[in-house]
Design a protein around this motif. Structure first.
Motif, short mmCIF file in Angstrom:
data_model
loop_
_atom_site.label_atom_id
_atom_site.label_comp_id
_atom_site.label_asym_id
_atom_site.label_seq_id
_atom_site.Cartn_x
_atom_site.Cartn_y
_atom_site.Cartn_z
N LYS A 1 -11.13 -5.44 -5.79
CA LYS A 1 -10.73 -4.92 -7.11
C LYS A 1 -11.34 -3.54 -7.28
O LYS A 1 -12.57 -3.40 -7.23
CB LYS A 1 -11.20 -5.85 -8.22
N VAL A 2 -10.51 -2.53 -7.45
CA VAL A 2 -11.00 -1.17 -7.68
C VAL A 2 -10.19 -0.52 -8.80
O VAL A 2 -9.01 -0.84 -9.00
CB VAL A 2 -10.90 -0.31 -6.40
N LYS A 3 -10.86 0.35 -9.52
CA LYS A 3 -10.16 1.16 -10.51
C LYS A 3 -10.00 2.56 -9.95
O LYS A 3 -10.99 3.18 -9.52
CB LYS A 3 -10.95 1.20 -11.82
N VAL B 1 -5.66 -4.50 -7.47
CA VAL B 1 -6.16 -5.68 -6.76
C VAL B 1 -5.39 -5.79 -5.45
O VAL B 1 -4.16 -5.83 -5.45
CB VAL B 1 -5.97 -6.97 -7.59
N GLY B 2 -6.10 -5.82 -4.35
CA GLY B 2 -5.44 -5.88 -3.04
C GLY B 2 -6.45 -5.74 -1.92
O GLY B 2 -7.63 -6.07 -2.08
N ASN B 3 -6.01 -5.20 -0.80
CA ASN B 3 -6.85 -5.13 0.40
C ASN B 3 -7.36 -3.71 0.66
O ASN B 3 -6.76 -2.73 0.23
CB ASN B 3 -6.07 -5.64 1.61
N PRO C 1 -3.83 5.96 -1.39
CA PRO C 1 -5.05 6.65 -1.84
C PRO C 1 -6.15 6.51 -0.77
O PRO C 1 -6.32 5.44 -0.18
CB PRO C 1 -5.43 5.91 -3.12
N GLN C 2 -6.88 7.60 -0.55
CA GLN C 2 -7.96 7.60 0.43
C GLN C 2 -9.24 8.10 -0.22
O GLN C 2 -9.21 8.93 -1.12
CB GLN C 2 -7.60 8.48 1.63
N MET C 3 -10.34 7.58 0.28
CA MET C 3 -11.63 7.99 -0.25
C MET C 3 -12.59 8.22 0.92
O MET C 3 -12.75 7.34 1.78
CB MET C 3 -12.20 6.93 -1.20
N TYR D 1 -0.21 -4.40 6.43
CA TYR D 1 -1.07 -3.38 5.81
C TYR D 1 -0.40 -2.72 4.60
O TYR D 1 -0.96 -1.80 4.02
CB TYR D 1 -1.47 -2.32 6.85
N ASP D 2 0.77 -3.21 4.23
CA ASP D 2 1.46 -2.61 3.08
C ASP D 2 0.78 -2.90 1.75
O ASP D 2 1.04 -2.22 0.76
CB ASP D 2 2.91 -3.11 3.02
N ASN D 3 -0.05 -3.94 1.72
CA ASN D 3 -0.74 -4.26 0.47
C ASN D 3 -2.16 -3.70 0.41
O ASN D 3 -2.97 -4.12 -0.41
CB ASN D 3 -0.76 -5.77 0.23
N VAL D 4 -2.47 -2.73 1.28
CA VAL D 4 -3.75 -2.01 1.20
C VAL D 4 -3.69 -1.09 -0.03
O VAL D 4 -2.72 -0.35 -0.22
CB VAL D 4 -4.02 -1.20 2.49
N ILE D 5 -4.74 -1.16 -0.86
CA ILE D 5 -4.76 -0.36 -2.08
C ILE D 5 -5.64 0.88 -1.95
O ILE D 5 -5.53 1.82 -2.74
CB ILE D 5 -5.22 -1.19 -3.29
#
Length: 440
Positions: free
Chosen positions: A47-49, A56-58, A103-105, A79-83
């Motif tokens: 879970k990330v904002k 909510v995802g991977n 999104p990448q961090m 890998y399509d449900n990677v958030i």
């Protein structure tokens, strides 16, 4: 380094600065997710904002963003449900199958974490985390010891389950092999296991009323009646021994009748063994338990305490083996007994794992609870591993603790798997003021 990135994400060991995506959106990690050791994204159900919106995802983690393509995730719909894609270097953009830009961090491993990890890997002192063990809260160490104890018992249970499958769910045969392996006391455990698997208990049961024939089967299947594999001196001594001759004659008859194949005599190890611990003495002690009807799973289940089990398995040699350690060589009369320490070792390595495994198989929680109770009621083992941890400040209170310490050394320290050890976690999360503020 990617392994350390996984570690930092799982334990939220991030640099002291605001987390943002590569395009400047603020990121708040509410739940890093469940680490995945199998195929698929690295963390499930995170879970990330991102910019205030809850996702909510991977989570997928790489050292470089371009590793996404190197590992061929771009062709895998899993890998399509990677958030969020977490990496140390975002050297390329990532687009999912639906056209969404992922999104990448960028996250760096904090300097103090990397330094502490390198220190753990390169130190010559054993265990590498020795400097902090004495300062750890007792709650931390006790919680970890409890988890390690369960982990070790689960590991032994898996081995027993595999043995039961080998025998088509025959748990009496499984128990015999498990106990026999423990009679090897480490040095001869593999040989005892192989011997027990070769011994046809259904055939032995028919000879149970004839002690000589039972002994011939037990020792014959161990290869100890095979003169061809003996040294010249052993052969001379054995062939001049009346008891050996009787056993060899009985075994030769049964070997032919039942088409038996003994194990190789050379599997047995004698180096640095006291005569009291010679494998033939242990086999005869095991035979006594069998002949007395004390070697059955049902008997084990009927015992409710360490004292009852200790009494059940007390045994000693008599007759010929009172005055012999090997064939053809007479010695001072001695009743070769299993010591209390040896009995406790058998309970720890055979009885308790068997109770736990069989309890699991039968859905009997009482047997599983009894296994843990016995571990807590047995005194701590005394071996090199236990003494090593005591020198570092981890003192065992009972056999459950010593089993935990053995698990800690063999499964974590010996493998330098500090990233999955709670003591390693405490070691790597240490930092000083310069680390905290990024000053050098």
């Amino acid at each position: 380094m990617e392994q350390l990135l996984h570690y930092c994400w799982r334990h939220r060991l991030f640099p002291i600065k605001e987390l943002r995506t590569t395009d400047g959106q603020p990121v708040e990690v509410i739940d890093p997710g469940l680490h995945n050791d199998n195929a698929g994204p690295d963390f499930f159900n995170a879970k990330v904002k991102i910019d205030g919106q809850l996702w909510v995802g991977n989570i997928e983690i790489h050292y470089r963003a371009s590793d996404w393509h190197v590992h061929r995730h771009d062709g895998d719909r899993a890998y399509d449900n990677v958030i969020l894609h977490v990496c140390q270097y975002a050297d390329t953009d990532i687009t999912l199958h639906d056209g969404r830009r992922l999104p990448q961090m960028e996250v760096e491993v904090p300097t103090y974490v990397a330094d502490n990890y390198r220190e753990l890997l390169r130190t010559d002192h054993y265990p590498p985390c020795h400097r902090i063990i004495g300062d750890l809260p007792s709650l931390t160490t006790h919680a970890w010891m409890s988890a390690l104890q369960t982990e070790r018992l689960e590991q032994k249970t898996n081995a027993i389950r595999a043995e039961a499958e080998r025998w088509n769910d025959d748990w009496e045969q499984t128990f015999f092999v498990t106990l026999a392996r423990s009679f090897g006391f480490g040095i001869n455990s593999d040989a005892f296991e192989q011997w027990a698997r070769s011994l046809p208990l259904n055939i032995v049961a028919h000879q149970r009323d004839d002690r000589l024939m039972t002994e011939a089967l037990f020792l014959g299947q161990a290869g100890m009646l095979d003169t061809d594999s003996m040294t010249a001196q052993q052969r001379r001594e054995a062939e001049g021994d009346e008891h050996f001759g009787q056993l060899a004659q009985e075994y030769a008859f049964m070997r032919h009748k039942y088409n038996l194949t003994p194990i190789d005599r050379k599997l047995w190890r004698y180096m640095r063994l006291r005569p009291q611990n010679f494998p033939q003495i242990r086999i005869v002690q095991l035979m006594h338990l069998y002949l007395d009807g004390r070697l059955s799973l049902q008997k084990l289940v009927e015992q409710h305490s360490v004292d009852e089990l200790t009494l059940l398995w007390q045994t000693e040699t008599d007759g010929y083996w009172t005055t012999h350690y090997v064939f053809g060589r007479e010695s001072r009369p001695t009743a070769k007994q299993l010591t209390t320490a040896a009995l406790h070792t058998l309970i720890i390595n055979a009885a308790i794992p068997m109770l736990f495994a069989y309890g699991r198989r039968q859905g009997n929680d009482a047997l599983c609870d009894r296994a843990f109770d016995m571990l807590e009621n047995l005194p701590p083992e005394n071996n090199n591993i236990v003494r090593l941890w005591a020198e570092c400040g981890l003192t065992a209170r009972n056999a459950g603790d010593t089993q935990a310490l053995i698990q800690l050394k063999k499964q974590y320290c010996d493998r330098r798997d500090c990233l999955h050890c709670r003591i390693g976690y405490e070691y790597m999360r240490r930092y000083n003021a310069t680390d905290l503020f990024g000053e050098k």
